[in-house]
Every structure is written in structure tokens, then in C-alpha cells.
Design a protein around this motif. Structure first.
Motif, mmCIF file in Angstrom:
data_model
loop_
_atom_site.group_PDB
_atom_site.id
_atom_site.type_symbol
_atom_site.label_atom_id
_atom_site.label_comp_id
_atom_site.label_asym_id
_atom_site.label_seq_id
_atom_site.Cartn_x
_atom_site.Cartn_y
_atom_site.Cartn_z
ATOM 1 N N PRO A 1 1.104 -1.014 -0.218
ATOM 2 C CA PRO A 1 0.105 0.227 -0.788
ATOM 3 C C PRO A 1 1.307 0.721 -0.251
ATOM 4 O O PRO A 1 2.148 1.616 0.888
ATOM 5 C CB PRO A 1 -0.845 -0.049 1.297
ATOM 6 C CG PRO A 1 -0.078 -0.903 2.035
ATOM 7 C CD PRO A 1 0.834 -2.620 1.375
ATOM 8 N N SER A 2 0.678 2.122 -0.628
ATOM 9 C CA SER A 2 1.185 3.519 -0.564
ATOM 10 C C SER A 2 1.303 4.467 0.580
ATOM 11 O O SER A 2 0.414 3.995 1.472
ATOM 12 C CB SER A 2 0.196 4.681 -1.843
ATOM 13 O OG SER A 2 -0.814 5.296 -1.442
ATOM 14 N N GLU B 1 -2.260 5.003 1.593
ATOM 15 C CA GLU B 1 -3.313 4.341 1.758
ATOM 16 C C GLU B 1 -2.820 4.091 3.470
ATOM 17 O O GLU B 1 -3.827 3.521 4.218
ATOM 18 C CB GLU B 1 -3.163 2.536 1.067
ATOM 19 C CG GLU B 1 -4.073 3.440 -0.617
ATOM 20 C CD GLU B 1 -3.618 2.329 -1.725
ATOM 21 O OE1 GLU B 1 -4.376 2.237 -2.918
ATOM 22 O OE2 GLU B 1 -2.439 1.869 -1.531
ATOM 23 N N GLN B 2 -1.944 3.833 3.244
ATOM 24 C CA GLN B 2 -1.241 3.451 5.100
ATOM 25 C C GLN B 2 -1.957 4.320 5.772
ATOM 26 O O GLN B 2 -2.344 4.088 6.857
ATOM 27 C CB GLN B 2 -0.006 3.087 5.245
ATOM 28 C CG GLN B 2 0.452 1.660 4.768
ATOM 29 C CD GLN B 2 2.040 1.765 4.954
ATOM 30 O OE1 GLN B 2 2.652 2.454 6.099
ATOM 31 N NE2 GLN B 2 2.790 1.190 4.018
ATOM 32 N N GLN C 1 -4.592 6.362 5.458
ATOM 33 C CA GLN C 1 -5.986 6.479 5.410
ATOM 34 C C GLN C 1 -6.560 5.331 6.083
ATOM 35 O O GLN C 1 -7.900 5.322 7.060
ATOM 36 C CB GLN C 1 -6.295 5.940 4.153
ATOM 37 C CG GLN C 1 -7.035 7.558 3.300
ATOM 38 C CD GLN C 1 -6.587 6.597 1.919
ATOM 39 O OE1 GLN C 1 -6.343 6.200 1.046
ATOM 40 N NE2 GLN C 1 -7.381 8.002 1.490
ATOM 41 N N GLU C 2 -5.931 3.874 6.065
ATOM 42 C CA GLU C 2 -6.341 2.449 6.512
ATOM 43 C C GLU C 2 -5.836 3.248 8.593
ATOM 44 O O GLU C 2 -7.113 2.527 9.167
ATOM 45 C CB GLU C 2 -5.867 1.225 6.235
ATOM 46 C CG GLU C 2 -5.607 0.340 5.421
ATOM 47 C CD GLU C 2 -7.416 0.164 5.408
ATOM 48 O OE1 GLU C 2 -7.930 -0.785 6.988
ATOM 49 O OE2 GLU C 2 -8.261 -0.190 4.981
ATOM 50 N N LYS D 1 -8.697 4.846 9.688
ATOM 51 C CA LYS D 1 -10.144 3.733 9.879
ATOM 52 C C LYS D 1 -10.033 3.300 10.740
ATOM 53 O O LYS D 1 -10.886 3.522 11.883
ATOM 54 C CB LYS D 1 -10.138 3.221 8.316
ATOM 55 C CG LYS D 1 -11.024 4.114 7.402
ATOM 56 C CD LYS D 1 -11.610 2.781 6.219
ATOM 57 C CE LYS D 1 -11.139 3.128 5.319
ATOM 58 N NZ LYS D 1 -11.032 1.689 4.035
#
Ligand SMILES: [Zn+2]
Length: 559
Positions: free
Chosen positions: A530-531, A534-535, A537-538, A541
Motif C-alpha cells: 500500500p502507498s 493508503e496506509q 487512510q487505513e 479508519k
């Protein structure tokens, strides 16, 4: 639509060894059905595994017996290259008996089974029962100096409440219809957990280790857990199976009703006393466990590989009938059928009967690492030490081995003994039309529902985890989860013979079609790291989910 070999051969006018079979494609399916439906041996295989060999806990003497027996049987059916492949697992463990008795304030028998990988009691032990009301290491300290010689209750008390009205279920056409659409809220695959479930797993494991250390320091005599099913069902689990990490005191899982009885007595100010006698032992002769591998060699030069498989290990509560002697008997039967019909596949058809699935997909993961692809282990030693492995972060990059390019597909069975109503695609849309085509001559046996989503919890994940096509069939749930999963009644009795014959025919057909298809099964894009975005964002969340959980817990407090 994928062109059939038949077409290709006709166009080329080729007279190769496979052409006779390619031309007889649908006749071959008829022969598979005839053998699988009307000359089945699937229940004979199942009965030997369950009634004769018995529970097959990873590393136990019975599991070793099962590994050896499956190899012998596959050899007797004429399969090639039959062998066992070892991988490092840890300690073996088995038990012969477990008794528990309420002594005070009245006498009554208690029903329970030991937690796997916990020591025996070395004769009868007696003690007062106390509840260890702690969920953090700090809370354990309240019990310092207070539990010597006592037997501690470790599970959270919980009212049993209203029983579920649904014990046995077959999917309705409505249920099957819903599976065809992709649920965008579900993860694309299950091989590694979400960041918050990884964190939760780490926390859980660390606390369990802290409890073990505390009980040892404080000289507690034994520990009791509550079964996670009621109605007298004892649903088991295991503590750490690795040398040097063994839980220090004997531990028993009591039936929910008996555990709650002890809890209520304590709450009323009684001091219940019980006696325990657990005859259990470790086996440290061999720290490896074994996968059984066998095949029907492909006729192509340097043939590609099609695999089918199931996990051979079970829990110790019963004989692992539906979890997963059923899957083993079906995959073995599929191989027997194909061998019996003397089908000469283009690609090699290989069976893998895995060990160590119940402790975290160890056998299939070892197979993938030995033959197909590896991922680096986490650099943080605490994370590297986690069991099961999918509680750690996925490592990058994925490094492939030579067989990776020769690999076509893996089909798994491990959702009980229910008949195959379709297949999960793991989000691989390229297989939809292909699998529908393979299901079409079986439409009188199965709806062939193409489930757009991913499913987790079993060995196809080890393949999916490195970007290889690995699939699990959609099976009727029957009474798998409510009654049988890891409980003391998971025996031969609850495996339905008609469902087993149906599953074996579908499994054999899929193995045959995959082995004869013009091309190997299409793949999803190779998983990529994951970019950073993305990391982030994860993690964001995961943080929000955690906050929401905490807020909910707070709002449930009395105002
Ligand atoms: Zn299973």
C-alpha cells in the motif's frame, strides 16, 4: 468464454496424447459423475479418519498416524510422488481423560475438556474456585497474594439467554442470489487482518501470556474457561504450542452451564470447591508437523500445476468429522475418481492435505513458502513472534519461486460437510465465466452460484496471500457453526453422505477442467504494497473504529 481444448486441437489437427480426452470432455464428466455418485468411497475414507484414527490435533500421535495413513491410501490408489513434507510447528500434545467434580456446596459432576497444550494435573487436584476479574495486567495485580492453591475462572460470565431458533440451514435461492454482487464494504481478501484486528490480536496474545505468568508466580492450581457454545456443547481451543511458551497450569473448558453455575455460587458468597483430574501430556520427539502431498502427473512437457486440498488436522474435542475429515475425504475421493478413470490430465493434479490449519494455516503457508512464493517476516521481533502469522503485518515484496509461473489454481474444502452450491471468486472477475462453464454440466447437482466476494478462515488464503488463484466453494452451512465447529459432537454422525458425494463430483470436475483447460486459471493483479497515503487512510479508519468502540462503551455506563 474460454475456448475448449477440443476446438484448438481440431483447428491444429493435432494428434497428441490429450486429444482423446479433450474430445471426450463431456463424456469424462459423465464418467466422473458415475464413479463419484454411484461407486463412492468417500464415507469409507471419512470413517477411517474419524472412528478409527480419531482426533487429529496438529503434532499429536494421532495426527502423525493420519498423515501416514492418507499417504498410504493415496499410494494404494495409484497416485504418484506420494510423500510427506515437514514444517516446523512446535510441541505435540494429547490427552486420554478429563474429569471434574463439584465438591462444595453440593456434589455434582461437571463436564469439561482440557485446553490443548496445557499440562495434565498429575492426579486429582482439589481447590477453591475464584473468579479472576481482570482484563488488563494492572487488574491482575489486585489478585497478588490471593490465589495460591486456588482454581481460577478466567472467562467473562455471560447470561445464556434465548437460544437461537436456527440450528440447521441450507441456502435459499434468495441467499444465493445475494452472493452474486460484490459487497464493497467487505475486504478484497482475508489473508491478512485489518490494522485494528492485528492490534487486537497482539493485545489478546500479550494478555494471555501475562495471565499464564501470573498464575505461575502466584501458584494457582488450575484454570477454567467457559465453552463458547451452550446446551452442554464443549467448544475447545488451544494455548501456545511452541516450546518455552507453554501455559503453566492445567486448564479445562467447562460446559457453559457448569461454568455459569460456579460463577453464580461465587456471586452469592459461596466458596465452591472442585476436584480435577486431567491425564494429558506433551510429545517432544518431533517438533515438525507434516503435509501429505500426492499427484496425478500431467502429460504436458514441464506440466503446470492444479491443486486441490483440505486440512487434515482437527481439534481434540471430538473426531473432527465436519472440520475437516469431510474436506479431506472429499478431496481424496476426487483424486481417487480421477485416478480410477485413468484420466490423463495435461496439467499435474496435486492434492495437499494440510496440517496446522487450526492454529493458523501453518501447513498450507509452509507449502506456499517452500514451493511458490515468500514474503519477508516482520522486522519487529514481537510481531514476528505472533501466532497465528496473519496477526502480523504483511511483508513486502512478494518473491516468487520457479513453480509460481507453473501454478494454475488451488481449490479448497473446509466449511463443513454441506454440498457445494457455488464458489467464492475472491474478487477475481476473470474466473466468472470460466467457473460458470465448468458448473454447467452439474446444473442438476448445484446452482453453481458465482459468489463475487472473498471468504476467509482457511487454507486458500495462503495462496491468495501471494497473488495465486485460491478458492473455497460456497457450501450449505447445515449445523456447522451452531453445533459442530470445534465442539465435542463433531463426529462422523453429522456428515451427510449425499452432500459428500455431490462435493466430491464437483471437486473432481473442477480439478479435471482446470487440468485440461487451454490456459491456466486467470489471476488477479499481483498484490502490491500500500502507498503511504493508503496506509495513512487505513490507520485513520482503524483509529476511528477504536474511538467509536470506546465511545459506545462509555455511553453504555449508567448516567
Ligand atoms: Zn477447518
Amino acid at each position: 468464454m474460454t475456448p475448449r481444448p477440443l476446438l484448438l486441437m481440431a483447428l491444429l489437427g493435432a494428434a497428441c496424447t490429450t486429444s482423446a480426452f479433450a474430445k471426450n470432455d463431456l463424456e469424462a464428466i459423465n464418467r466422473i459423475r458415475n464413479e463419484g455418485l454411484y461407486h463412492s468411497q468417500v464415507m469409507t475414507t471419512l470413517q477411517h479418519l474419524t472412528d478409527r484414527i480419531g482426533p487429529r490435533l496438529t503434532g499429536s500421535p494421532e495426527m502423525q498416524q493420519a498423515s501416514a495413513w492418507t499417504a498410504e491410501q493415496l499410494k494404494a490408489w495409484g497416485l504418484s510422488n506420494v510423500h510427506l513434507e515437514g514444517f516446523e510447528f512446535g510441541r505435540g500434545w494429547s490427552y486420554d481423560s478429563a474429569h471434574a467434580q463439584l465438591l462444595h456446596p453440593r456434589k455434582a459432576p461437571l463436564k469439561g475438556l482440557p485446553v490443548a497444550w496445557t499440562p495434565g494435573s498429575d492426579g486429582v487436584i482439589e481447590g477453591e474456585v475464584v473468579f479472576l476479574d481482570a482484563v488488563t495486567e494492572a487488574e491482575l495485580e489486585k489478585y497478588r497474594g490471593k490465589i495460591a492453591g486456588k482454581i481460577v475462572l478466567l472467562s467473562e460470565p455471560e447470561d445464556i439467554g434465548e437460544p437461537s431458533s436456527e440450528i440447521f440451514k441450507r441456502y435459499s435461492s434468495d441467499d444465493l442470489g445475494k452472493m452474486k454482487s460484490l459487497d464493497l464494504k467487505r475486504p478484497a481478501s482475508h489473508a491478512h487482518g485489518a490494522p485494528d484486528s492485528i492490534a487486537q490480536g497482539r493485545k489478546q496474545l500479550a494478555f494471555r501470556e501475562a495471565v499464564g505468568a501470573f498464575l505461575k508466580q502466584e501458584n494457582a492450581k488450575a484454570a477454567l474457561y467457559r465453552s463458547s457454545r451452550d446446551g452442554g456443547l464443549i467448544r475447545v481451543f488451544g494455548h501456545d504450542h511452541r516450546a518455552g511458551k507453554t501455559f503453566p497450569v492445567p486448564a479445562l473448558i467447562l460446559s457453559s452451564e457448569h461454568y455459569q453455575l460456579l460463577q453464580r455460587l461465587i456471586e452469592k458468597g459461596e466458596t465452591p470447591r472442585i476436584a480435577l483430574d486431567i491425564d494429558a501430556r506433551f510429545h517432544d520427539g518431533d517438533s515438525q508437523s507434516y503435509n501429505t502431498i500426492a499427484e496425478i502427473p500431467g502429460t504436458d512437457k514441464n506440466p503446470e500445476i492444479v491443486m486441490i486440498g483440505a486440512h487434515l488436522d482437527s481439534w481434540h474435542a471430538s473426531t473432527g468429522g465436519v472440520d475437516n475429515a469431510a474436506g479431506v475425504a472429499v478431496t481424496m475421493e476426487a483424486m481417487r475418481i480421477l485416478k480410477q478413470l485413468d484420466i490423463k490430465p495435461k496439467r499435474t493434479i496435486r492434492i495437499g492435505l494440510w496440517s496446522g490449519e487450526e492454529q493458523g494455516l501453518y501447513g498450507s503457508r509452509a507449502y506456499v513458502e517452500q514451493h511458490l512464493a515468500t514474503r519477508p517476516k516482520p522486522t519487529d521481533p514481537a510481531e514476528r513472534d505472533l501466532t497465528p502469522w496473519y496477526w502480523s503485518s504483511p511483508g513486502w515484496p512478494i518473491t516468487t519461486k520457479p513453480d509460481y509461473d507453473r501454478f494454475s489454481v488451488y481449490f479448497n474444502m473446509d466449511n463443513g460437510s454441506g454440498r457445494f452450491r457455488g464458489i467464492y471468486t475472491e474478487g477475481n472477475v476473470a474466473v466468472k465465466s470460466l467457473f460458470s462453464e465448468w458448473f454447467s454440466p452439474l446444473s442438476d447437482l448445484s446452482e453453481g452460484t458465482i459468489n463475487a466476494n472473498a471468504t476467509g478462515g482457511t487454507d486458500h488464503e495462503s495462496f491468495d496471500n501471494v497473488g495465486l488463484p485460491g478458492f473455497q466453494f460456497v457450501q450449505d452451512p447445515l449445523d456447522y457453526m451452531p453445533r459442530l465447529h470445534h465442539t465435542h459432537v463433531d463426529s462422523f454422525d453429522h456428515v451427510l453422505p449425499d452432500d459428500m458425494r455431490q462435493a466430491a463430483v464437483v471437486m473432481a470436475t473442477f480439478a479435471y477442467e482446470a487440468a485440461m483447460a487451454e490456459k491456466r486459471v486467470p489471476r488477479k493483479p499481483m498484490p502490491t504494497a500500500p502507498s503511504e497515503l493508503e496506509q495513512q487512510q487505513e490507520q485513520e479508519k482503524a483509529r476511528k473504529r477504536q474511538r467509536a468502540k470506546e465511545r459506545k462503551a462509555l455511553s453504555e455506563l449508567p448516567q
